[in-house]
Write an enzyme that holds these catalytic residues in place. Sequence first.
Site, mmCIF file in Angstrom:
data_model
loop_
_atom_site.group_PDB
_atom_site.id
_atom_site.type_symbol
_atom_site.label_atom_id
_atom_site.label_comp_id
_atom_site.label_asym_id
_atom_site.label_seq_id
_atom_site.Cartn_x
_atom_site.Cartn_y
_atom_site.Cartn_z
ATOM 1 N N HIS A 10 7.797 19.747 5.264
ATOM 2 C CA HIS A 10 8.002 19.214 6.478
ATOM 3 C C HIS A 10 6.787 18.437 6.843
ATOM 4 O O HIS A 10 5.745 18.523 6.333
ATOM 5 C CB HIS A 10 7.975 20.419 7.505
ATOM 6 C CG HIS A 10 9.208 21.375 7.672
ATOM 7 N ND1 HIS A 10 10.512 20.938 7.634
ATOM 8 C CD2 HIS A 10 9.563 22.713 7.313
ATOM 9 C CE1 HIS A 10 11.365 21.939 7.763
ATOM 10 N NE2 HIS A 10 10.767 22.951 7.551
ATOM 11 N N ASP A 190 0.833 13.295 8.483
ATOM 12 C CA ASP A 190 -0.171 13.120 7.503
ATOM 13 C C ASP A 190 -1.267 14.310 7.099
ATOM 14 O O ASP A 190 -2.305 14.137 6.969
ATOM 15 C CB ASP A 190 -0.897 11.814 7.629
ATOM 16 C CG ASP A 190 0.135 10.660 7.484
ATOM 17 O OD1 ASP A 190 1.197 10.678 6.603
ATOM 18 O OD2 ASP A 190 -0.087 9.642 7.828
ATOM 19 N N ARG A 191 -0.762 15.533 7.989
ATOM 20 C CA ARG A 191 -1.750 16.595 7.588
ATOM 21 C C ARG A 191 -3.246 16.299 8.598
ATOM 22 O O ARG A 191 -3.987 17.144 8.241
ATOM 23 C CB ARG A 191 -2.227 17.243 6.422
ATOM 24 C CG ARG A 191 -0.622 17.588 5.470
ATOM 25 C CD ARG A 191 -0.001 18.667 6.064
ATOM 26 N NE ARG A 191 1.051 19.139 5.266
ATOM 27 C CZ ARG A 191 2.309 18.815 5.368
ATOM 28 N NH1 ARG A 191 2.517 18.247 6.353
ATOM 29 N NH2 ARG A 191 3.264 19.376 4.677
ATOM 30 N N LEU A 192 -3.246 15.364 9.294
ATOM 31 C CA LEU A 192 -4.334 15.212 10.274
ATOM 32 C C LEU A 192 -4.163 16.009 11.581
ATOM 33 O O LEU A 192 -3.919 15.437 12.439
ATOM 34 C CB LEU A 192 -4.563 13.675 10.540
ATOM 35 C CG LEU A 192 -4.896 12.899 9.256
ATOM 36 C CD1 LEU A 192 -4.824 11.492 9.459
ATOM 37 C CD2 LEU A 192 -6.101 13.458 8.308
#
Length: 212
Positions: A10, A190-192
Amino acid sequence: MPPNPADLRHEYEGPALLERDAAPDPFDQFAAWFGEAVDAGLYEPTAMTLATADAAGRPSARIVLLKDYDRSGFVFYTNYESRKGREMAENPRAALLFFWDRLHRQVRIEGTVERIGEAEADAYFASRPYGARIGAWASAQSREIADREELEARVRALREEYPESVPRPPYWGGYRVVPVWFEFWQGRSDRLHDRLAYEKRGEGWRRYRLAP
Ligand SMILES: Cc1cc2nc3c(=O)[nH]c(=O)nc-3n(C[C@H](O)[C@H](O)[C@H](O)COP(=O)(O)O)c2cc1C
């Protein structure tokens, strides 16, 4: 065959959690996010993972339901003689975790644990439906039992003993987790992700950002 879990990806695209928007006080921030979780129509926004550990530090975790919160802490109800109850008697520290998946949010809370007062526990017990009140008597929570029938036979006997008013069992009541630390996690692309933590400092809170 079920799919490979690593193939289930996701993206997280939540709204930002920026210092200028977050409350200076973590209880206010919790109230804002909890309200949004309820408004989002989540099935069980009060469900939280409770992590405890025994005196040797061996951890265990399970879901319980949040029943009350204010600046004094976060309250849930259970059996004092359950595994969690025994662990909290040995080691009165706990962590709570909310995961509100549709909002891409996680809230972590850590603190000390205390039992709530008798009057508060009585008032909440009396507000529970009849079946739940009987269930509290019927279940020696976390003890091994022979089979389902043992439980159901106990329920039948208790329904006869207490056809209407059901007193609170002496081993059943509430705990309050008194926080010393919070973290609010908002999933971003972006997992930030955004992570704001609050650490208790005297009467106030120090807020800081953690790397995702
Ligand atoms: C959605 C959900 C809500 C639950 N709520 C409670 C609760 O409020 N209190 C409780 O004692 N157990 C609750 N349980 C059961 C606990 O997860 C656990 O099975 C039980 O408390 C025994 O845990 P222990 O052996 O670690 O003491 C809930 C479970 C689920 C899945």
